[in-house]
Design an enzyme around this catalytic site. Sequence first.
Site, mmCIF file in Angstrom:
data_model
loop_
_atom_site.group_PDB
_atom_site.id
_atom_site.type_symbol
_atom_site.label_atom_id
_atom_site.label_comp_id
_atom_site.label_asym_id
_atom_site.label_seq_id
_atom_site.Cartn_x
_atom_site.Cartn_y
_atom_site.Cartn_z
ATOM 1 N N HIS A 53 4.633 10.227 -0.938
ATOM 2 C CA HIS A 53 4.493 10.028 0.509
ATOM 3 C C HIS A 53 5.693 9.209 0.990
ATOM 4 O O HIS A 53 6.592 8.888 0.198
ATOM 5 C CB HIS A 53 3.162 9.344 0.822
ATOM 6 C CG HIS A 53 2.892 8.107 0.016
ATOM 7 N ND1 HIS A 53 3.620 6.945 0.137
ATOM 8 C CD2 HIS A 53 1.976 7.864 -0.957
ATOM 9 C CE1 HIS A 53 3.153 6.036 -0.685
ATOM 10 N NE2 HIS A 53 2.170 6.562 -1.385
ATOM 11 N N LYS B 235 3.647 -3.216 -1.731
ATOM 12 C CA LYS B 235 2.198 -2.976 -1.650
ATOM 13 C C LYS B 235 1.515 -3.393 -2.953
ATOM 14 O O LYS B 235 0.453 -3.984 -2.943
ATOM 15 C CB LYS B 235 1.902 -1.501 -1.373
ATOM 16 C CG LYS B 235 0.408 -1.246 -1.212
ATOM 17 C CD LYS B 235 0.127 0.191 -0.842
ATOM 18 C CE LYS B 235 0.226 1.116 -2.032
ATOM 19 N NZ LYS B 235 -0.960 1.047 -2.894
ATOM 20 N N GLN C 228 1.991 -6.147 -9.353
ATOM 21 C CA GLN C 228 2.795 -5.326 -10.267
ATOM 22 C C GLN C 228 4.247 -5.815 -10.267
ATOM 23 O O GLN C 228 4.882 -5.920 -11.328
ATOM 24 C CB GLN C 228 2.707 -3.872 -9.825
ATOM 25 C CG GLN C 228 3.641 -2.922 -10.520
ATOM 26 C CD GLN C 228 3.291 -1.470 -10.214
ATOM 27 O OE1 GLN C 228 2.382 -0.912 -10.806
ATOM 28 N NE2 GLN C 228 4.005 -0.855 -9.287
ATOM 29 N N GLY D 271 7.362 -1.105 -4.973
ATOM 30 C CA GLY D 271 6.874 -1.364 -3.622
ATOM 31 C C GLY D 271 6.117 -2.683 -3.522
ATOM 32 O O GLY D 271 5.355 -3.045 -4.420
ATOM 33 N N SER E 33 -0.715 5.311 0.670
ATOM 34 C CA SER E 33 -1.118 5.331 -0.735
ATOM 35 C C SER E 33 -1.548 6.748 -1.079
ATOM 36 O O SER E 33 -2.153 7.440 -0.248
ATOM 37 C CB SER E 33 -2.298 4.376 -0.941
ATOM 38 O OG SER E 33 -2.937 4.651 -2.172
ATOM 39 N N HIS F 123 6.991 6.238 -1.078
ATOM 40 C CA HIS F 123 7.885 6.589 -2.193
ATOM 41 C C HIS F 123 9.286 6.938 -1.665
ATOM 42 O O HIS F 123 10.293 6.534 -2.247
ATOM 43 C CB HIS F 123 7.326 7.788 -2.961
ATOM 44 C CG HIS F 123 5.978 7.560 -3.597
ATOM 45 N ND1 HIS F 123 4.842 8.186 -3.144
ATOM 46 C CD2 HIS F 123 5.590 6.801 -4.639
ATOM 47 C CE1 HIS F 123 3.801 7.820 -3.898
ATOM 48 N NE2 HIS F 123 4.230 6.974 -4.813
ATOM 49 N N VAL G 286 5.406 0.677 3.398
ATOM 50 C CA VAL G 286 5.471 1.657 4.492
ATOM 51 C C VAL G 286 4.045 1.969 4.928
ATOM 52 O O VAL G 286 3.160 2.159 4.086
ATOM 53 C CB VAL G 286 6.196 2.942 4.040
ATOM 54 C CG1 VAL G 286 6.199 3.983 5.149
ATOM 55 C CG2 VAL G 286 7.617 2.620 3.602
HETATM 56 P P1 AMP Z 1 2.472 4.957 -7.272
HETATM 57 O O1 AMP Z 1 2.938 6.379 -7.294
HETATM 58 O O2 AMP Z 1 1.307 4.727 -6.352
HETATM 59 O O3 AMP Z 1 2.284 4.382 -8.646
HETATM 60 O O4 AMP Z 1 3.638 4.121 -6.610
HETATM 61 C C1 AMP Z 1 4.952 4.200 -7.107
HETATM 62 C C2 AMP Z 1 5.768 3.115 -6.452
HETATM 63 O O5 AMP Z 1 5.768 3.294 -5.038
HETATM 64 C C3 AMP Z 1 5.205 1.713 -6.728
HETATM 65 O O6 AMP Z 1 6.281 0.818 -6.943
HETATM 66 C C4 AMP Z 1 4.488 1.400 -5.444
HETATM 67 O O7 AMP Z 1 4.417 0.004 -5.171
HETATM 68 C C5 AMP Z 1 5.362 2.103 -4.420
HETATM 69 N N1 AMP Z 1 4.583 2.367 -3.214
HETATM 70 C C6 AMP Z 1 3.367 2.938 -3.129
HETATM 71 N N2 AMP Z 1 2.936 2.952 -1.867
HETATM 72 C C7 AMP Z 1 3.895 2.371 -1.120
HETATM 73 C C8 AMP Z 1 4.056 2.089 0.276
HETATM 74 N N3 AMP Z 1 3.113 2.393 1.166
HETATM 75 N N4 AMP Z 1 5.192 1.475 0.683
HETATM 76 C C9 AMP Z 1 6.153 1.141 -0.212
HETATM 77 N N5 AMP Z 1 6.072 1.389 -1.541
HETATM 78 C C10 AMP Z 1 4.963 1.997 -1.982
#
Ligand code: AMP
Length: 275
Positions: A25, A140, A144, A138, A176, A28, A167
């Site tokens: 999304h 968020k 982590q 991120g 998310s 990412h 974002v």
């Molecule tokens: P995920 O695919 O959910 O494991 O997220 C992959 C990376 O994208 C992680 O570092 C998350 O923190 C980041 N991420 C997920 N959602 C957001 C968001 N809304 N804004 C910024 N980064 C994000």
Amino acid sequence: MQEQAIVWRHAGDDIGLVPTMGALHAGHDSLITRARRENQRVVVSVFVNPKQFGPHEDFLKYPRPFDQDRARLEALGVDAIFNPPVDQIYPPAFKTRVDPGPLGEVLEGKSRPGHFGGVLTVVLKLLNLTQPKRAYFGQKDFQQVVLVRQLVRDLALPVRVVVVSTVREPDGLAMSSRNAYLDPAQRRLAPNVRQALTEAARAFTAGETEPAELERLTTDRLAVAPGVEIDYVAVVDETTLSRPQQASPGSVLAVAVKLGSIRLIDNVVLGAERL
Ligand code: AMP
């Protein structure tokens, strides 16, 4: 992947790694765009890591729209999409596990035992496979970030951790991959999380520094939205994750809630955002 990464590094190119679990999304995209700006080569890993899911969590039903993700990544102009099968990352003989220590057991770690051990294990392996100069995470998933920074510091990993702002949807909901699980009624309730954080952060800016009071404001605001069940609301120090005597600029107000079976997290850095 590792051979290609070494070729790039030997040619003098910096590699930026963006680790993801796919179902991409705009959040990412923001990490990838930043990585694109700062590195000659960008690698995006798309790997739903079984080790970071608890036994009753959503590993099997986690969305995996790979064709869509690939098209999105091609449009963003990344140099490699690293999408390994699970048994290549974790062959039968795989035994090692990174222990995150005590910071892995609070907040998210309390509700999700073993989660951060799984995260750090895969992050360390992905860093070794992709040889990045910079890795992008991120805000968020703020805990982590704290634990990845600890991993890099403790084990002297030659990588810079870059953190990118959260974002959001126009109504404030943090983007998310799990938002896709929300039914329409839950989706209407979800922005209350950001509103509660914003109101408490405004109170901080107006002079309220008692952690308990900031937490109470958040909890009370969330109580206005029945159906939003609080997992935790906590003011924490941004590096130690302990509760400060008084909140100060940089302290983080972090929240996890459940809407039905769907767990959402969000946070605000006090004194850092225009609200
Ligand atoms: P995920 O695919 O959910 O494991 O997220 C992959 C990376 O994208 C992680 O570092 C998350 O923190 C980041 N991420 C997920 N959602 C957001 C968001 N809304 N804004 C910024 N980064 C994000």
